[in-house]
Design a protein around this motif. Sequence first.
Motif, PDB file in Angstrom:
ATOM      1  N   VAL A 228      43.342  48.234  57.841  1.00 51.50           N
ATOM      2  CA  VAL A 228      43.169  49.425  57.025  1.00 51.50           C
ATOM      3  C   VAL A 228      44.301  49.469  56.007  1.00 51.50           C
ATOM      4  O   VAL A 228      45.471  49.329  56.359  1.00 51.50           O
ATOM      5  N   GLY A 229      43.933  49.663  54.749  1.00 51.09           N
ATOM      6  CA  GLY A 229      44.928  49.786  53.702  1.00 51.09           C
ATOM      7  C   GLY A 229      45.138  51.245  53.351  1.00 51.09           C
ATOM      8  O   GLY A 229      44.212  52.057  53.443  1.00 51.09           O
ATOM      9  N   LEU A 230      46.348  51.597  52.976  1.00 54.39           N
ATOM     10  CA  LEU A 230      46.679  52.962  52.574  1.00 54.39           C
ATOM     11  C   LEU A 230      47.370  52.912  51.221  1.00 54.39           C
ATOM     12  O   LEU A 230      48.345  52.178  51.044  1.00 54.39           O
ATOM     13  N   SER A 231      46.852  53.680  50.279  1.00 59.37           N
ATOM     14  CA  SER A 231      47.426  53.705  48.943  1.00 59.37           C
ATOM     15  C   SER A 231      47.583  55.152  48.505  1.00 59.37           C
ATOM     16  O   SER A 231      46.658  55.955  48.629  1.00 59.37           O
ATOM     17  N   GLU A 232      48.767  55.500  48.014  1.00 58.17           N
ATOM     18  CA  GLU A 232      49.039  56.864  47.568  1.00 58.17           C
ATOM     19  C   GLU A 232      49.729  56.811  46.218  1.00 58.17           C
ATOM     20  O   GLU A 232      50.871  56.365  46.105  1.00 58.17           O
ATOM     21  N   ILE A 233      48.988  57.218  45.183  1.00 65.11           N
ATOM     22  CA  ILE A 233      49.521  57.198  43.827  1.00 65.11           C
ATOM     23  C   ILE A 233      49.233  58.537  43.179  1.00 65.11           C
ATOM     24  O   ILE A 233      48.068  58.934  43.056  1.00 65.11           O
ATOM     25  N   LYS A 244      36.707  43.171  52.089  1.00 67.75           N
ATOM     26  CA  LYS A 244      37.047  42.408  50.888  1.00 67.75           C
ATOM     27  C   LYS A 244      38.352  42.916  50.283  1.00 67.75           C
ATOM     28  O   LYS A 244      39.191  42.125  49.843  1.00 67.75           O
ATOM     29  N   GLU A 245      38.511  44.231  50.263  1.00 67.91           N
ATOM     30  CA  GLU A 245      39.716  44.816  49.667  1.00 67.91           C
ATOM     31  C   GLU A 245      40.928  44.659  50.570  1.00 67.91           C
ATOM     32  O   GLU A 245      42.040  44.402  50.092  1.00 67.91           O
ATOM     33  N   THR A 246      40.751  44.812  51.881  1.00 69.50           N
ATOM     34  CA  THR A 246      41.898  44.647  52.786  1.00 69.50           C
ATOM     35  C   THR A 246      42.352  43.191  52.816  1.00 69.50           C
ATOM     36  O   THR A 246      43.541  42.922  52.999  1.00 69.50           O
ATOM     37  N   THR A 247      41.399  42.271  52.611  1.00 71.60           N
ATOM     38  CA  THR A 247      41.779  40.856  52.540  1.00 71.60           C
ATOM     39  C   THR A 247      42.649  40.601  51.316  1.00 71.60           C
ATOM     40  O   THR A 247      43.640  39.863  51.373  1.00 71.60           O
ATOM     41  N   VAL A 248      42.296  41.233  50.204  1.00 69.56           N
ATOM     42  CA  VAL A 248      43.108  41.102  48.983  1.00 69.56           C
ATOM     43  C   VAL A 248      44.515  41.654  49.221  1.00 69.56           C
ATOM     44  O   VAL A 248      45.515  41.034  48.853  1.00 69.56           O
TER      45      VAL A 248
END
Length: 277
Positions: A228-233, A244-248
């Motif tokens: 699981v990816g976490l992004s806070e902007i 696909k996105e977590t692999t990137v």
Amino acid sequence: MGEWEAGLDDEEAGAVMRTVTRQLKLWREAAGLTQAEFGAAIKYGEETVSCVERGRRIPRPEYLDAADEVLGAGGKIAALKQDVAEVRYPKKVRDVKRLEAEAVEICSYNNCVIDGLLQTEAYARAVFGSRRPQFVEEELEQRVAARLDRQEIFCAPKARPLFSFVLCEATLRRLIGGKMVMRHQLERLSEVAKLRNVDLQVLPLSREENSGLGGPFRLLKLKDGAAVGLSEIQLTNRVITDPKETTVLDMRYGIIRAQALTPRESLAFIEKVLGES
């Protein structure tokens, strides 16, 4: 003494609070006390008792302890502290904490501030205090408490995850909170970097290549093999579950780690910056 406001749009917290407030009201009425009489007995105002029983405020642990003693509940009311222990924090914080508890590896890259799991109380308060528009005092304290609460994962009684942090050199030199706050923060980093389950790396500003210019992110690898990816902007908080996105993100994080100093070199770098402070 300030109270914690209950989020009216938080369904999970609402369900817990309905159960807690129902029990408090039933115990008070069974004792034949009005809200004013009960408030006087536990040294709280009638308005506070009313707000708690209507689910508008989350009772603090000392409120529940006092209620248990006054109502002769024999620990049954005090036991409710476990039910409200988590919901006093924002839902986003609770969700992240649950994910961290399920992780076998936690990876973090940050080029803005020190990762929240590594922050001292003073540094965290300075970070939240710099927010514009400003948090009201109670919300600021709530967020600081929530951030420190998450750090208990370092002392988890069960299997502890592996931690990997990559910090841009800028986060070590940015004087958030002032020189003494940063000095204590650097000392904290030096201590954590020596833990056996922690790899802490620094990406120097002198490096010509930095694959993390897109901003900070975290990647949590869970027990079931998922990531699981976490992004806070700015105003956007995003949970990333698409494989696909977590692999990137996984590939990108690996490249960032390779571009950074080794953990041993990074510890020496942190202590060098500390010596300059």
